[in-house]
Scaffold this active site. Structure first.
Site, short mmCIF file in Angstrom:
data_model
loop_
_atom_site.label_atom_id
_atom_site.label_comp_id
_atom_site.label_asym_id
_atom_site.label_seq_id
_atom_site.Cartn_x
_atom_site.Cartn_y
_atom_site.Cartn_z
N HIS A 1 0.93 -1.15 0.05
CA HIS A 1 0.03 0.04 0.12
C HIS A 1 0.81 1.17 0.03
O HIS A 1 1.46 1.67 0.85
CB HIS A 1 -0.89 0.11 1.17
CG HIS A 1 -1.98 -1.15 1.31
ND1 HIS A 1 -3.18 -1.12 0.40
CD2 HIS A 1 -1.87 -2.44 1.56
CE1 HIS A 1 -3.83 -2.10 0.64
NE2 HIS A 1 -3.10 -3.12 1.52
N ARG A 2 1.14 1.83 -1.27
CA ARG A 2 2.10 3.13 -1.52
C ARG A 2 1.62 4.24 -1.34
O ARG A 2 2.40 5.29 -1.40
CB ARG A 2 2.75 2.64 -2.52
CG ARG A 2 3.63 1.26 -2.50
CD ARG A 2 4.38 1.05 -3.67
NE ARG A 2 3.60 0.92 -5.03
CZ ARG A 2 3.03 -0.29 -5.43
NH1 ARG A 2 3.08 -1.38 -4.82
NH2 ARG A 2 2.22 -0.06 -6.45
N ARG B 1 -8.31 -5.36 3.04
CA ARG B 1 -7.93 -6.38 3.85
C ARG B 1 -8.98 -6.67 5.38
O ARG B 1 -8.57 -7.59 5.99
CB ARG B 1 -6.63 -5.68 4.68
CG ARG B 1 -5.73 -5.16 3.49
CD ARG B 1 -5.13 -6.23 2.71
NE ARG B 1 -3.97 -5.83 2.02
CZ ARG B 1 -3.24 -6.69 1.10
NH1 ARG B 1 -3.42 -7.84 1.32
NH2 ARG B 1 -2.26 -6.09 0.47
#
Length: 284
Positions: free
Chosen positions: A87-88, A177
């Site tokens: 997750h950037r 998630r």
């Protein structure tokens, strides 16, 4: 080592920040004028909450990037961390280094999954970790730098994070998630992050859902077999079912109600006793 997630800090007033951001887009007033009206309470807290909740139902998400949360995360495995750093966008990470942190005495914290314990193999797994720790210690004692000795360490090795994430990115993380298909450790972390947000800003915390949640997509977009196997699959429709309904509508298979349908409705109503709160019109 147990997984722990702590909210360290966050935007001082997330609802005010969101209201200001949205109002800047949709008002002829300047941001300074909006802030002044909030300050002298011409714009109430209730007004801001109602406006923000309505805006959150739309696809206008850029204001969400202006609200941030700061978390401490500990007791997670390197297997988790490899997923987490994918997750950037809208998130900043600082992670415990295995280059600069040397495990004294070859003892490193690790996670044994419950599935391994239920299989009766936890003892064997832990014995291998002890052997790896002993070799790690001999390597370090022999002058091997920690950055090279770490090559021996397993994915089960625990690590720690300090992260700052904006609300838009946190929503995306939870979309993916909190899904029951996500890896169990990541589901746990996402659930704990949500619980921390709920403590300080429940309006925003309730938005943090798996993507099938009623405040997100509202349906499952995973493959059909996964939806059938999902423990909450029957709570949300699958996308294929929605497409079938749409196709039936497009082909004209969904017919409008006929006069005889309304006669059936009326006659059925006559046969049913009145019940309090049933939504029917009162006689007068």
């Amino acid at each position: 080592m147990a997984i722990a997630v702590t909210l360290l800090s966050h935007s001082p007033d997330p609802i005010r920040s969101l209201y200001m951001a949205y109002r800047t887009c949709y008002s002829s007033l300047t941001p300074q004028q909006v802030a002044a009206r909030i300050g002298d309470e011409r714009i109430s807290r209730e007004t801001m909450l109602a406006f923000v909740e309505e805006r959150l139902k739309t696809g206008h998400t850029s204001p969400l990037e202006q609200v941030w949360f700061e978390f401490a995360i500990s007791g997670v495995s390197r297997a988790f961390s490899h997923q987490f750093v994918r997750h950037r966008v809208g998130i900043s990470f600082e992670q415990q280094s295995q280059r600069y942190v040397t495990y004294k005495g070859g003892r490193f914290p690790y996670t044994v999954p419950e599935t391994v314990e239920r299989a009766g193999l936890a003892g064997e797994m832990e014995r291998l970790f002890e052997e790896a720790g002993a070799l790690y210690e001999r390597m370090v004692a022999a002058g091997v730098p920690a950055e090279d000795a770490r090559f021996l360490l397993p994915n089960a090795t625990n690590t720690n994070f300090k992260v700052t994430v904006n609300l838009q990115s946190l929503l995306h993380i939870c979309d993916l998630r909190l899904c029951t298909r996500a890896q169990w450790e990541f589901r746990k972390v996402a659930a704990l992050m949500r619980a921390e947000v709920m403590k300080v800003e429940p309006v925003l915390g309730r938005m943090l859902q798996p993507k099938c949640g009623e405040r997100r997509l509202g349906y499952c977009d995973e493959d059909y077999e996964a939806w059938e196997a999902c423990p909450i699959g029957r709570v949300r429709p699958h996308k294929e079912l929605l497409f079938k309904v749409y196709e039936s509508y497009r082909r004209g298979e969904l017919q409008p109600l006929r006069d005889e349908d309304f006669r059936t409705i009326e006659s059925a109503a006559e046969l049913q006793p009145d019940s309090p709160g049933d939504g029917g019109a009162a006689s007068g």
